[in-house]
Design an enzyme around this catalytic site. Structure first.
Site, PDB file in Angstrom:
ATOM      1  N   LYS A 144       0.825  -1.206   0.000  1.00 18.46           N
ATOM      2  CA  LYS A 144       0.000   0.000   0.000  1.00 18.46           C
ATOM      3  C   LYS A 144       0.865   1.264   0.000  1.00 18.46           C
ATOM      4  O   LYS A 144       2.021   1.259   0.428  1.00 18.46           O
ATOM      5  CB  LYS A 144      -0.934   0.012   1.219  1.00 18.46           C
ATOM      6  CG  LYS A 144      -2.093  -0.985   1.135  1.00 18.46           C
ATOM      7  CD  LYS A 144      -3.137  -0.517   0.127  1.00 18.46           C
ATOM      8  CE  LYS A 144      -4.293  -1.488  -0.047  1.00 18.46           C
ATOM      9  NZ  LYS A 144      -5.263  -1.439   1.050  1.00 18.46           N
ATOM     10  N   ARG A 178      -4.485 -10.170   3.308  1.00 17.77           N
ATOM     11  CA  ARG A 178      -4.505 -10.085   1.850  1.00 17.77           C
ATOM     12  C   ARG A 178      -3.129  -9.598   1.410  1.00 17.77           C
ATOM     13  O   ARG A 178      -2.761  -8.449   1.663  1.00 17.77           O
ATOM     14  CB  ARG A 178      -5.595  -9.114   1.404  1.00 17.77           C
ATOM     15  CG  ARG A 178      -5.782  -9.045  -0.090  1.00 17.77           C
ATOM     16  CD  ARG A 178      -7.000  -8.208  -0.419  1.00 17.77           C
ATOM     17  NE  ARG A 178      -7.259  -8.193  -1.836  1.00 17.77           N
ATOM     18  CZ  ARG A 178      -8.307  -7.597  -2.380  1.00 17.77           C
ATOM     19  NH1 ARG A 178      -9.180  -6.977  -1.613  1.00 17.77           N
ATOM     20  NH2 ARG A 178      -8.483  -7.630  -3.679  1.00 17.77           N
TER      21      ARG A 178
END
Length: 204
Positions: A144, A178
């Protein structure tokens, strides 16, 4: 949503998670054997709840402030942890009230979806508060932009940061991770679990 790909995964007994907020896509995915529907809109679109209600798939309800195209323009919260927790609890309750078994529900705080770096760090630090809502928590931190901000590295070079973030999320109560780098994350989790088991054995 490729029906051929879904069928191939289903026939190979591979669990399938499909990301979509569209009821029409959800129906197709479920008809082809999807194991989980991951909705960034937490089943708020008209017809979304009905599209999944009669299935037995898992449902991941994610928090997102705003819309995908504008969510990062200027996200604001008075208390990001409390507000995200309240939203997810309300959406889970809405599902249960619609007849969906609570055992099918997974919660996702939506790291990076309408959140600043400080919002994301607060959510990660207090992730146990979301786990205490009584539902499994999914954490998606891999590669991210928050990790890029912290490390100064582009997405392709965020392996170490991603593994560290996944491990921290698991330690704080996340039950589903994830990730992009599966093998490396599994290794980190194996070391952590071994340490936890060793500690438990020493104190028994």
């Amino acid at each position: 949503c490729s029906s051929d790909l879904l069928r191939a995964c289903r026939d190979a007994a591979i669990p399938i998670s499909v990301d979509s907020m569209k009821p029409s896509v959800m129906r197709i995915a479920l008809a082809e054997g999807a194991s989980m529907i991951n909705d960034v809109n937490a089943l708020r679109l008209p017809g979304a709840m009905q599209a999944v209600a009669d299935s037995d798939c898992l449902l991941c309800l994610m928090h997102m402030q705003g819309e995908p195209r504008s969510m990062q323009v200027d996200p604001r919260y008075d208390d990001v942890v409390s507000e995200v927790a309240q939203f997810l609890q309300q959406r889970a309750q809405a599902c249960v009230q619609s007849g969906i078994d609570s055992a099918r529900i997974v919660l996702d705080p939506g790291f990076g979806f309408g959140k600043t770096l400080q919002h994301n760090l607060a959510l990660l630090h207090e992730l146990a508060q979301l786990a205490n809502l009584g539902y499994p928590v999914l954490a998606g931190l891999s590669r991210k932009s928050m990790l890029g901000t912290l490390t100064g590295r582009p997405a392709a070079e965020r392996l170490a940061g991603s593994v560290a973030a996944a491990l921290l999320a698991a330690q704080r109560g996340a039950t589903i991770l994830r990730v992009h780098d599966v093998a490396e994350t599994r290794d980190a989790m194996a070391v952590w679990h071994a340490l936890e088991q060793s500690s438990s054995a020493c104190t028994a």
